[in-house]
Design a protein around this motif. Structure first.
Motif, short mmCIF file in Angstrom:
data_model
loop_
_atom_site.label_atom_id
_atom_site.label_comp_id
_atom_site.label_asym_id
_atom_site.label_seq_id
_atom_site.Cartn_x
_atom_site.Cartn_y
_atom_site.Cartn_z
N UNK A 143 0.66 -1.34 0.12
CA UNK A 143 -0.18 0.22 0.48
C UNK A 143 0.54 0.84 -0.01
N UNK A 144 0.54 2.22 -1.06
CA UNK A 144 1.26 3.41 -1.01
C UNK A 144 1.13 4.27 0.56
N UNK A 145 2.39 4.40 1.30
CA UNK A 145 2.21 4.97 1.99
C UNK A 145 2.23 7.14 1.57
N UNK A 146 1.03 7.69 1.10
CA UNK A 146 0.93 8.69 1.32
C UNK A 146 -0.80 8.60 1.54
N UNK A 147 -0.91 10.13 2.50
CA UNK A 147 -2.37 10.74 2.60
C UNK A 147 -3.40 10.00 2.09
N UNK A 148 -3.12 10.47 1.08
CA UNK A 148 -4.96 9.88 0.13
C UNK A 148 -4.97 8.29 1.06
N UNK A 149 -4.35 7.65 0.87
CA UNK A 149 -4.65 5.92 0.94
C UNK A 149 -4.50 6.03 2.09
N UNK A 150 -3.97 6.30 3.28
CA UNK A 150 -3.39 6.22 4.98
C UNK A 150 -3.61 7.82 5.00
N UNK A 151 -4.79 7.94 5.59
CA UNK A 151 -4.62 9.14 6.20
C UNK A 151 -5.37 9.12 7.73
N UNK A 152 -4.57 7.85 8.09
CA UNK A 152 -4.48 8.00 9.59
C UNK A 152 -4.02 7.32 10.06
N UNK A 153 -2.77 7.68 11.45
CA UNK A 153 -1.82 6.87 12.04
C UNK A 153 -2.38 6.34 13.39
N UNK A 154 -2.18 5.84 13.95
CA UNK A 154 -2.67 6.40 15.22
C UNK A 154 -1.46 4.85 16.13
N UNK A 155 -0.66 5.49 16.24
CA UNK A 155 0.81 4.64 17.41
C UNK A 155 0.34 4.52 17.89
N UNK A 156 -0.20 5.23 18.88
CA UNK A 156 -0.84 5.36 20.37
C UNK A 156 -2.25 3.67 20.23
N UNK A 157 -3.00 3.97 19.40
CA UNK A 157 -3.88 3.33 19.40
C UNK A 157 -3.55 1.55 18.52
N UNK A 158 -2.28 1.86 17.80
CA UNK A 158 -1.93 0.26 17.31
C UNK A 158 -2.63 0.22 16.13
N UNK A 159 -3.17 1.67 14.57
CA UNK A 159 -3.43 0.80 13.78
C UNK A 159 -3.23 1.86 12.90
N UNK A 160 -2.94 1.73 11.54
CA UNK A 160 -3.38 2.72 10.72
C UNK A 160 -4.50 2.80 9.23
N UNK A 161 -5.05 3.26 9.11
CA UNK A 161 -6.18 3.66 8.70
C UNK A 161 -6.51 3.42 7.13
N UNK A 162 -6.68 2.53 6.11
CA UNK A 162 -6.58 2.83 4.83
C UNK A 162 -8.21 3.04 4.06
N UNK A 163 -7.44 4.04 3.41
CA UNK A 163 -8.82 4.65 2.58
C UNK A 163 -8.52 4.00 1.00
N UNK A 164 -7.91 3.31 0.24
CA UNK A 164 -7.90 2.53 -0.89
C UNK A 164 -8.73 2.90 -1.37
N UNK A 165 -7.75 3.18 -3.31
CA UNK A 165 -8.78 3.58 -4.59
C UNK A 165 -8.87 2.44 -4.49
N UNK A 166 -10.38 2.14 -5.56
CA UNK A 166 -11.02 0.52 -6.01
C UNK A 166 -9.55 -0.21 -6.63
N UNK A 167 -9.79 -1.15 -6.41
CA UNK A 167 -8.79 -2.59 -6.45
C UNK A 167 -8.24 -2.53 -6.08
N UNK A 168 -6.95 -1.77 -5.31
CA UNK A 168 -5.82 -1.81 -4.49
C UNK A 168 -5.94 -2.43 -3.35
N UNK A 169 -7.32 -4.13 -3.59
CA UNK A 169 -6.92 -4.48 -1.88
C UNK A 169 -7.66 -5.42 -2.37
N UNK A 170 -7.95 -5.47 -4.26
CA UNK A 170 -8.01 -7.02 -5.03
C UNK A 170 -6.96 -7.96 -4.77
N UNK A 171 -8.07 -8.81 -4.63
CA UNK A 171 -6.12 -10.11 -4.77
C UNK A 171 -5.50 -10.08 -5.88
N UNK A 172 -4.40 -10.18 -6.51
CA UNK A 172 -3.61 -10.71 -7.82
C UNK A 172 -3.94 -11.87 -8.31
#
Length: 172
Positions: A143-172
């Protein structure tokens, strides 16, 4: 805890100089003359190396260590990981900057909270950084580590939030 700050790519020249792929944003601090680095060799053995000189060259850093005096010795270090203790790292000072080790192990979730997987590592390339995510069902996802795709990084909360464009999470 140790964090990788560089990886020996190859020997350079005949005097034991090494070409190092950097994994740090502050090579001038990490590879300062006299700095002692922990080194994890390919066979799993460890040793200490003292920086004698360092200079940028062709997108890498050329480093001479006091303990490495010949090309033959330098060749044995190919693939060696150069490490720093995370306790020695200065704070980034920017809430939008993170050390790789802070992101590794975080849960990767979608905006709606759907679990995608776990961040394994950060891949550094010429085109930018990629989050390498182990999928919940197996396999890996880049996953490209850019704000448009990873809008939130919560180190203390233990998570990164993804907002992927269509097709990014599709299986190859």
């Amino acid at each position: 805890m140790d964090v990788v700050i560089g990886r020996v790519a190859k020997a350079h020249g005949i005097t034991g100089e090494l070409s190092v792929d950097l994994r740090t944003d502050s090579p001038e601090v990490r590879f300062a003359i006299g700095a002692v680095l922990a080194a994890r060799l390919r066979d799993g053995a460890s040793r200490s190396l003292t920086v004698a000189a360092a200079r940028p060259h062709a997108g890498r850093l050329l480093v001479r260590f006091e303990e490495v005096l010949t090309r033959d010795v330098a060749e044995t270090l190919r693939g060696t990981l150069l490490l720093a203790d995370t306790a020695d790292l200065p704070p980034t000072g920017d809430p939008d900057e993170f050390y790789d080790h802070e992101l590794e192990g975080l849960a990767a979730v979608l905006l709606d909270g759907t679990q995608v997987g776990t961040v394994l590592e950060i891949a550094h390339g010429a085109g930018g950084e990629l989050l390498v995510i182990r999928r919940e069902g197996g396999g890996e996802l880049l996953v490209p580590f850019v704000r448009e795709i990873v809008p939130q990084v919560d180190v203390r909360g233990g998570r990164v939030v993804l907002d992927p464009p269509d097709g990014l999470l599709d299986e190859a």
